[in-house]
Design a protein around this motif. Sequence first.
Motif, PDB file in Angstrom:
ATOM      1  N   LEU A  14      29.439  31.337  46.330  1.00  0.00           N
ATOM      2  CA  LEU A  14      29.232  32.297  45.249  1.00  0.00           C
ATOM      3  C   LEU A  14      28.099  31.849  44.332  1.00  0.00           C
ATOM      4  CD1 LEU A  14      32.930  33.137  44.342  1.00  0.00           C
ATOM      5  CD2 LEU A  14      31.239  34.731  45.247  1.00  0.00           C
ATOM      6  N   HIS A  65      26.608  34.012  41.561  1.00  0.00           N
ATOM      7  CA  HIS A  65      27.887  34.315  40.904  1.00  0.00           C
ATOM      8  C   HIS A  65      28.543  32.983  40.535  1.00  0.00           C
ATOM      9  CE1 HIS A  65      27.599  38.556  42.187  1.00  0.00           C
ATOM     10  NE2 HIS A  65      27.046  38.040  43.269  1.00  0.00           N
ATOM     11  N   LEU A 101      27.607  40.463  47.831  1.00  0.00           N
ATOM     12  CA  LEU A 101      27.384  39.434  46.816  1.00  0.00           C
ATOM     13  C   LEU A 101      25.896  39.200  46.582  1.00  0.00           C
ATOM     14  CD1 LEU A 101      30.143  36.884  47.886  1.00  0.00           C
ATOM     15  CD2 LEU A 101      30.146  38.306  45.836  1.00  0.00           C
TER      16      LEU A 101
END
Length: 235
Positions: free
Chosen positions: A28, A33, A220
């Motif tokens: 991530l 993220h 993502l």
Amino acid sequence: MNAPDLLVSIHDVMPETLPRIRTLMEQLAAAGHHRPTLLVVPGRDWDREGLAQLAAWEADGVELAAHGWYHHVWQFGGLWHRLHGALLSRRAAEHLALSPEAILDRMRAAADWFPAHGLAMPTTYVPPAWALGRVEGGALARLPYRRVEVTGGLLEVRQNRLWRLPLAGYEADTPIRRLFLDGWNRIQEGRALHSQRPLRVAIHPRDAELALAGHLRVLLARGKATPRYAEYLPG
């Protein structure tokens, strides 16, 4: 191509899933993220090493939310619970086996576990499988949480107001689940774009190894991270 903002959470944070959770956190971060909300299951067999990892994530600004107590059901609570388990939750939806007062007691115990182990009191609660059970919204105001996540969105406890937010999941561990989630996620992403609201992205520990892992990576990479759950709703 347009992409929705993403409200990312990692489910089922337990001692036995920590190696996979660490890998997911690295993946991530590489996609931009850095602060997903981690859904911690307090009633598991936590040791010093696991608690130290939770404290380190919290020190980095990661929100720790409470996620049930055991995240497991030993005995189903009736026909509806059995159907729910067969179609959706398997043996995760522990609230559905409990009375309203027992649900509130378990949620309160989950909140208390965090400061008892040197962690901040959580302001977010996510029932396993998003199955809150037989609890009226007003009763939740007796608990220390500010928000409870359910399938439809985030319930702001003090105002008993549901903020509807689309939800995508990637736990495609059977062919049927893959087909269902693929169609569901496309609909939910469209809802997020149309409403200009964040898409909740619920990641489970094995999702990076399952059939929709490629779809998750693309989303993502495209989507912009939003604040943590604790920062999304107004005070």
